[in-house]
Design a protein around this motif. Structure first.
Motif, PDB file in Angstrom:
ATOM      1  N   THR A 384     -21.592 -30.354 -12.898  1.00 39.56           N
ATOM      2  CA  THR A 384     -21.485 -30.459 -13.631  1.00 39.56           C
ATOM      3  C   THR A 384     -22.191 -29.885 -14.760  1.00 39.56           C
ATOM      4  O   THR A 384     -22.257 -31.141 -15.127  1.00 39.56           O
ATOM      5  CB  THR A 384     -19.644 -30.306 -13.877  1.00 39.56           C
ATOM      6  N   PRO A 407     -16.028 -16.273 -18.934  1.00 40.63           N
ATOM      7  CA  PRO A 407     -15.223 -17.282 -17.473  1.00 40.63           C
ATOM      8  C   PRO A 407     -16.181 -16.937 -16.486  1.00 40.63           C
ATOM      9  O   PRO A 407     -16.296 -17.176 -15.612  1.00 40.63           O
ATOM     10  CB  PRO A 407     -13.826 -17.453 -16.804  1.00 40.63           C
ATOM     11  N   ARG A 410     -19.480 -17.323 -16.196  1.00 36.88           N
ATOM     12  CA  ARG A 410     -20.135 -18.693 -16.101  1.00 36.88           C
ATOM     13  C   ARG A 410     -20.330 -18.631 -15.185  1.00 36.88           C
ATOM     14  O   ARG A 410     -21.305 -19.445 -13.819  1.00 36.88           O
ATOM     15  CB  ARG A 410     -19.685 -19.840 -17.051  1.00 36.88           C
ATOM     16  N   LYS A 411     -19.627 -18.404 -14.248  1.00 39.90           N
ATOM     17  CA  LYS A 411     -18.858 -18.537 -12.672  1.00 39.90           C
ATOM     18  C   LYS A 411     -20.423 -18.166 -11.884  1.00 39.90           C
ATOM     19  O   LYS A 411     -20.999 -18.170 -10.745  1.00 39.90           O
ATOM     20  CB  LYS A 411     -17.706 -18.445 -12.041  1.00 39.90           C
ATOM     21  N   ALA A 414     -23.253 -19.995 -12.282  1.00 38.32           N
ATOM     22  CA  ALA A 414     -23.383 -21.343 -11.768  1.00 38.32           C
ATOM     23  C   ALA A 414     -23.850 -20.988 -10.469  1.00 38.32           C
ATOM     24  O   ALA A 414     -24.311 -21.833 -10.066  1.00 38.32           O
ATOM     25  CB  ALA A 414     -21.888 -22.004 -11.790  1.00 38.32           C
ATOM     26  N   GLN A 415     -23.516 -20.118  -9.567  1.00 39.11           N
ATOM     27  CA  GLN A 415     -23.094 -20.150  -8.306  1.00 39.11           C
ATOM     28  C   GLN A 415     -25.179 -19.381  -8.271  1.00 39.11           C
ATOM     29  O   GLN A 415     -25.563 -19.977  -6.720  1.00 39.11           O
ATOM     30  CB  GLN A 415     -22.495 -18.902  -7.865  1.00 39.11           C
ATOM     31  N   GLN A 421     -20.107 -26.324 -11.496  1.00 40.54           N
ATOM     32  CA  GLN A 421     -19.462 -25.308 -12.501  1.00 40.54           C
ATOM     33  C   GLN A 421     -20.449 -25.366 -14.124  1.00 40.54           C
ATOM     34  O   GLN A 421     -21.148 -26.219 -13.991  1.00 40.54           O
ATOM     35  CB  GLN A 421     -18.242 -25.236 -12.878  1.00 40.54           C
ATOM     36  N   ASP A 423     -20.044 -26.057 -18.432  1.00 42.48           N
ATOM     37  CA  ASP A 423     -18.991 -26.491 -18.569  1.00 42.48           C
ATOM     38  C   ASP A 423     -19.214 -25.762 -20.250  1.00 42.48           C
ATOM     39  O   ASP A 423     -20.436 -26.408 -20.587  1.00 42.48           O
ATOM     40  CB  ASP A 423     -18.808 -28.020 -18.591  1.00 42.48           C
TER      41      ASP A 423
END
Length: 428
Positions: A384, A407, A410-411, A414-415, A421, A423
């Motif tokens: 994270t 969001p 961000r997802k 992150a992938q 994830q 933050d």
């Protein structure tokens, strides 16, 4: 300092400032996909594949190809983008005065400052249009070529002009690129060229060959853009769900007026300020030039209403036409010495303050953006990761803001980096 030295010094300072701003822009929004794609080495085969994929299955504008390539040479791209913006300003000056800028004319140095100020004030969210790479390449780059294509027609209507043989050939690639630049600008430009050519024909009873090849090339480029297979696949095939007139009708009168109202609201402070400066003075201007630019803007807006989606960036081109009409008005207004003095003070203040604010935001955000990239690229798998908001996180007229507000984005990022994830709420 001579007028010529002052003019070129202003151009150099302006270009350097714009280049620094462009170089500091962080990776944001739609640029992420191109950033990841640029991790592969650049090759001609890769470029052809991107061009084919964009035209057949994605965004068929040629600006998308510029966007894809600029991540392979970011510093060069920043300089080129700055030069493109400066070119838009110089071409605007040419269209306003129906002649090329003259470095030895002190009035043209002030006109450059004025055009910069009006461009900033009339371009909706100018920072996100000029300096956010996906918008700049898809809207500002084509705008520069469209203005360059329009300049000879403006000159031709203003006075008889020589028609060198090479211009007939030069207008072909210029017209193709101008027409293929954007879906919502081609009709307005074509109408403008035809009207300007008719004005010249009524006066001279002759048509230059380049005036014909230019219009035909624009029409060809525009047709290639509209008929691109990618148009039917963009936005999940949204363009296929309704016809042009159905989209306008379903949006309703209020829905269409609300789109126009965005531009009117954005322009209102500048127009009110201009009228206040003009006062009761009767300004003697060639009404044809002002009416002409406003008519082009109206046609572009009408064409924009036919788009499946109407984000504010689509209003950049018609806003430029309004700025040109305003420029013609202000040039005549500046024949009054007192009003010219106030106009110069206001233009210098607006330009300096806007660029200084934008430069500050982008330098700070650029430093934070590079730190964010380093954090993401060095994060251990499945971690994270804390990426605090940018200092200037909120969108504003000067910048895009922080794209990690989303969001969903961000997802997705992150992938892409293989972490659990991101933050975004953690403290800096």
């Amino acid at each position: 300092m001579s007028a010529r030295s002052a003019f070129f010094s202003l151009l150099v300072v302006l270009t350097i400032t714009l280049a620094v701003i462009c170089a500091c822009e962080p990776i944001e929004g739609d640029a992420w996909g191109h950033y990841f794609a640029a991790q592969q080495s650049f090759s001609w085969d890769h470029f052809v594949a991107v061009a084919k994929g964009s035209y057949l299955h994605g965004n068929p504008r040629w600006g998308q190809l510029v966007l894809a390539t600029m991540f392979h040479a970011p510093i060069a791209a920043a300089v080129i983008s700055a030069l493109i913006i400066v070119a838009v300003l110089l071409l605007s000056m040419a269209l306003i005065r129906a002649r090329w800028p003259r470095s030895r004319d002190p009035a043209d140095g002030w006109l450059l400052v004025q055009v910069l100020a009006t461009a900033i004030l009339t371009t909706p969210q100018f920072g996100a249009i000029w300096f956010y790479r996906p918008n700049c390449t898809n809207y500002v780059y084509p705008l520069a070529l469209q203005l360059a294509w329009l300049v000879p027609y403006r000159f031709l209507a203003a006075r008889p002009m020589a028609s060198p043989w090479w211009l007939a050939f030069a207008m072909v690639p210029l017209g193709l690129l101008a027409g293929a630049g954007n879906e919502h600008t081609g009709v307005g430009l074509a109408v403008a060229a035809v009207v300007l050519t008719y004005i010249a024909w009524s006066r001279d009873r002759t048509l230059p060959v380049w005036s014909i090849t230019g219009v035909l090339a624009l029409a060809g480029g525009y047709a290639a853009l509209l008929l691109a297979p990618g148009q039917h696949e963009r936005y999940g095939g949204l363009a296929n769900q309704q016809g042009t007139f159905e989209r306008i009708a379903d949006r309703g009168v209020l829905g269409n007026l609300s789109i126009i109202g965005v531009l009117v609201a954005w322009l209102s402070p500048t127009l009110v300020g201009t009228l206040a400066l003009a006062g009761r003075r009767i300004v003697r201007v060639p009404p044809r030039a002002i009416v002409g630019f406003l008519a082009i803007a109206a046609v572009m807006i009408a064409t924009t209403l036919a788009a499946p989606k109407v984000p504010i960036r689509l209003l950049a081109a018609p806003a430029t036409m309004v700025a040109l009409a305003l420029g013609v008005f202000l040039v005549e207004l500046a024949t009054d010495r007192v009003k010219a003095r106030w106009l110069r003070i206001a233009s210098l203040a607006v330009s300096s303050l806007a660029l200084a604010t934008t430069l500050t935001i982008f330098v700070v955000t650029g430093i934070e953006g590079r730190a964010r990239l380093h954090t993401l690229e060095t994060a251990p798998p499945a971690a994270t990761v804390c990426t605090p908001p940018y200092t200037f996180a909120a969108p504003s007229p000067f910048s895009w803001g922080d794209d990690f507000r989303s969001p969903h984005l961000r997802k997705r990022i992150a992938q892409a980096y293989g972490i659990a994830q991101i933050d975004w709420t953690c403290a800096r």
